[in-house]
Design a protein around this motif. Structure first.
Motif, PDB file in Angstrom:
ATOM      1  N   ALA A   1      27.579  83.830  53.898  1.00 44.81           N
ATOM      2  CA  ALA A   1      26.135  83.637  53.231  1.00 44.81           C
ATOM      3  C   ALA A   1      26.983  82.575  51.912  1.00 44.81           C
ATOM      4  N   PHE A   2      28.143  83.848  51.525  1.00 47.94           N
ATOM      5  CA  PHE A   2      28.647  82.907  50.340  1.00 47.94           C
ATOM      6  C   PHE A   2      29.878  82.110  50.597  1.00 47.94           C
ATOM      7  N   ALA A   3      30.074  82.118  52.002  1.00 46.57           N
ATOM      8  CA  ALA A   3      31.467  81.667  51.865  1.00 46.57           C
ATOM      9  C   ALA A   3      30.650  80.040  52.324  1.00 46.57           C
ATOM     10  N   LYS A   4      29.404  79.946  52.854  1.00 54.55           N
ATOM     11  CA  LYS A   4      28.786  79.186  53.688  1.00 54.55           C
ATOM     12  C   LYS A   4      28.140  78.142  52.283  1.00 54.55           C
ATOM     13  N   ARG A   5      27.422  79.213  51.355  1.00 55.13           N
ATOM     14  CA  ARG A   5      27.213  78.642  49.666  1.00 55.13           C
ATOM     15  C   ARG A   5      28.576  78.274  49.325  1.00 55.13           C
ATOM     16  N   THR A   6      30.229  77.805  49.086  1.00 55.05           N
ATOM     17  CA  THR A   6      30.959  78.148  48.509  1.00 55.05           C
ATOM     18  C   THR A   6      31.161  76.349  48.996  1.00 55.05           C
ATOM     19  N   ASP A   7      31.098  76.809  50.496  1.00 51.30           N
ATOM     20  CA  ASP A   7      31.158  75.024  51.039  1.00 51.30           C
ATOM     21  C   ASP A   7      30.770  74.535  50.987  1.00 51.30           C
ATOM     22  N   GLU A   8      29.221  74.995  51.096  1.00 53.35           N
ATOM     23  CA  GLU A   8      28.004  73.339  50.091  1.00 53.35           C
ATOM     24  C   GLU A   8      28.435  72.920  48.831  1.00 53.35           C
ATOM     25  N   LEU A   9      28.708  74.272  48.067  1.00 55.45           N
ATOM     26  CA  LEU A   9      28.758  73.784  46.807  1.00 55.45           C
ATOM     27  C   LEU A   9      30.284  73.096  46.800  1.00 55.45           C
ATOM     28  N   GLN A  10      30.795  72.862  46.965  1.00 54.92           N
ATOM     29  CA  GLN A  10      32.233  71.997  47.575  1.00 54.92           C
ATOM     30  C   GLN A  10      32.191  70.929  47.557  1.00 54.92           C
ATOM     31  N   GLN A  11      31.649  70.649  49.278  1.00 55.83           N
ATOM     32  CA  GLN A  11      30.613  69.420  49.165  1.00 55.83           C
ATOM     33  C   GLN A  11      30.209  68.741  49.008  1.00 55.83           C
ATOM     34  N   PHE A  12      29.616  69.236  48.179  1.00 58.34           N
ATOM     35  CA  PHE A  12      28.639  68.468  47.143  1.00 58.34           C
ATOM     36  C   PHE A  12      29.368  67.780  45.908  1.00 58.34           C
ATOM     37  N   LEU A  13      29.934  68.767  45.668  1.00 54.78           N
ATOM     38  CA  LEU A  13      31.511  68.235  44.291  1.00 54.78           C
ATOM     39  C   LEU A  13      31.752  67.405  44.437  1.00 54.78           C
ATOM     40  N   GLN A  14      32.385  67.772  45.648  1.00 55.82           N
ATOM     41  CA  GLN A  14      33.574  66.177  46.102  1.00 55.82           C
ATOM     42  C   GLN A  14      32.912  64.739  46.732  1.00 55.82           C
ATOM     43  N   ARG A  15      31.856  65.021  46.957  1.00 50.67           N
ATOM     44  CA  ARG A  15      31.427  63.931  47.254  1.00 50.67           C
ATOM     45  C   ARG A  15      30.539  62.957  45.880  1.00 50.67           C
TER      46      ARG A  15
END
Length: 419
Positions: free
Chosen positions: A187-201
């Motif tokens: 769950a942490f990994a999924k949330r981290t991916d989402e945050l990183q993708q949002f920040l990158q966008r």
């Protein structure tokens, strides 16, 4: 407020409570069992023995009592026993712990007495053993509880450490575990991916928009410079052209600052920048907002203040605070005070409503309540974002008598005294 126990302490405490409960129940049952055994072995045996000995006397037979048992009759019975009612008694007689059975039959009183000092000693040993077992059980529960808790919590601690140091989603421990820790890690990994993708966008969008704006702004700035040169002999048109040129140049600087915001903070260089110069330039930029108002704008400083910051980013923060003060102050004064490690922008306006103060630095929250000055509501949110990006702190303070005071705090550098 009393601090809460950690998860490790909760697990250890559960072990201890379980051990105390089980050992306590076992000890209580054992204690009751010792009492029952004592009653069955001694009291019941003595009662049966008393009936047999009395029966022998009634049949004119010589009573045959065991060596550790005394059979007494009438006058031979000690005074301490004569006062007791018929039945089974436990007492101390001549400094000896005894059990006695008293009977009355055919007008005579009989007593069967057995010393139980050895049995009492054995009973004491049993009780001490139970107490020792209880203490050892609790101590063992403490040790096992701490060891088990440490082992059980180790994956959680490792996961928390990885999250705290901003490890990548693939670097999180226990990702392949099939227990609850594995579920949490995934769950942490999924949330981290989402945050990183949002920040990158967000970074890519900010960078792309800023990059696309640079070209038309450059064209506008060049055209404004040409127009300014052509209108040098026409003062009225020249002032307008100069203002267009100045605003285009300032906008180009802001776009450059947005490009810097799109980069990670640790990748930015931070040259030694004199803040006095930036403040004076920003004050001059927004001075036209005070035209027609009875407002005095002044800068108070005694020393040259420097900080490690990009001038573009410092200009965004200071400029937005000054613009808000100029827009929302109709009369009175605007004071900018500068010192080593701090900057204060204070105005004598009507202040900020309490309902707005709590969400002042959020996006689309308007700083004032004058319809003529309502904008996009992004000014102070940008100030907050830039300040966080460069490691500065901005806060709003209450001004007695009304008005607004913003305080900037930043890492101080050695100052230069002015003459």
């Amino acid at each position: 407020m009393k601090p809460r126990l950690s998860l490790k302490q909760h697990i250890a405490l559960a072990y201890i409570l379980l051990a105390v409960t089980l050992a306590g129940v076992f000890g209580l049952v054992s204690y009751i069992s010792v009492g029952i055994v004592e009653e069955q072995i001694i009291d019941v045996r003595l009662a049966k023995m008393a009936d047999g000995l009395i029966s022998s006397v009634q049949q004119d037979q010589l009573p045959n009592a065991p060596a550790d048992v005394r059979f007494l009759r009438d006058a031979n019975i000690p005074q301490a026993l004569r006062q007791l009612p018929v039945g089974i008694h436990e007492l101390t007689l001549a400094n000896r712990h005894v059990h006695a059975v008293l009977r009355e039959h055919g007008g005579s009183r009989y007593a069967v007495v057995q010393e139980v000092d050895e049995l009492a000693h054995t009973e004491l040993i049993i009780l001490l053993s139970l107490a020792s077992g209880f203490a050892v059980s609790v101590l063992l529960a403490v040790v096992l509880g701490m060891l088990s808790a440490r082992r059980l919590i180790a994956p959680v601690v490792a996961l928390a450490d990885a999250v705290q140091r901003n490890a990548g989603s693939t670097e999180l421990p226990s990702l392949n575990a099939h227990d609850e820790i594995g579920v949490l890690a995934r769950a942490f990994a999924k949330r981290t991916d989402e945050l990183q993708q949002f920040l990158q966008r967000e970074q890519m969008f900010t960078g792309d928009v800023s990059h696309e704006l640079r070209t038309p702004l450059t064209v506008m700035l060049g055209a404004a410079e040409v127009l300014t040169a052509q209108l040098a002999d026409q003062p009225a048109q020249y002032a307008t052209a100069e203002r267009i040129r100045r605003v285009a140049g300032e906008t180009a600087q802001r776009v450059s600052a947005l490009l810097l915001l799109a980069r990670a903070a640790e990748t930015l260089d931070a040259p030694r920048t004199v803040l006095n110069v930036i403040i004076e330039a920003e004050m001059e930029r927004y001075r036209p907002l005070l035209q027609g108002k009875t407002v005095e704008c002044r800068l108070e400083w005694r020393e040259q203040v420097t900080a490690h910051v990009r001038p573009e980013l410092a200009g965004i923060i200071i400029g937005n605070l000054l613009r808000n003060a100029c827009q929302h102050t109709e009369q009175g004064s605007i004071t900018v005070q500068l010192g080593a490690g701090w900057l204060v922008v204070e105005d004598s306006g009507t202040g900020i409503p309490q309902r707005v103060r709590e969400r002042l630095f959020e996006r689309f929250v308007h700083e004032g309540h004058w319809p003529a000055h309502e904008g996009s509501g992004l000014g102070l949110s940008i100030v907050k974002r830039v300040a966080d990006h460069i490691g500065w702190d901005v806060r709003l303070e209450t001004v007695p008598g009304g008005g607004t005071r913003f305080v900037l705090s930043f890492p101080a550098l050695p100052t230069t005294q002015t003459s």
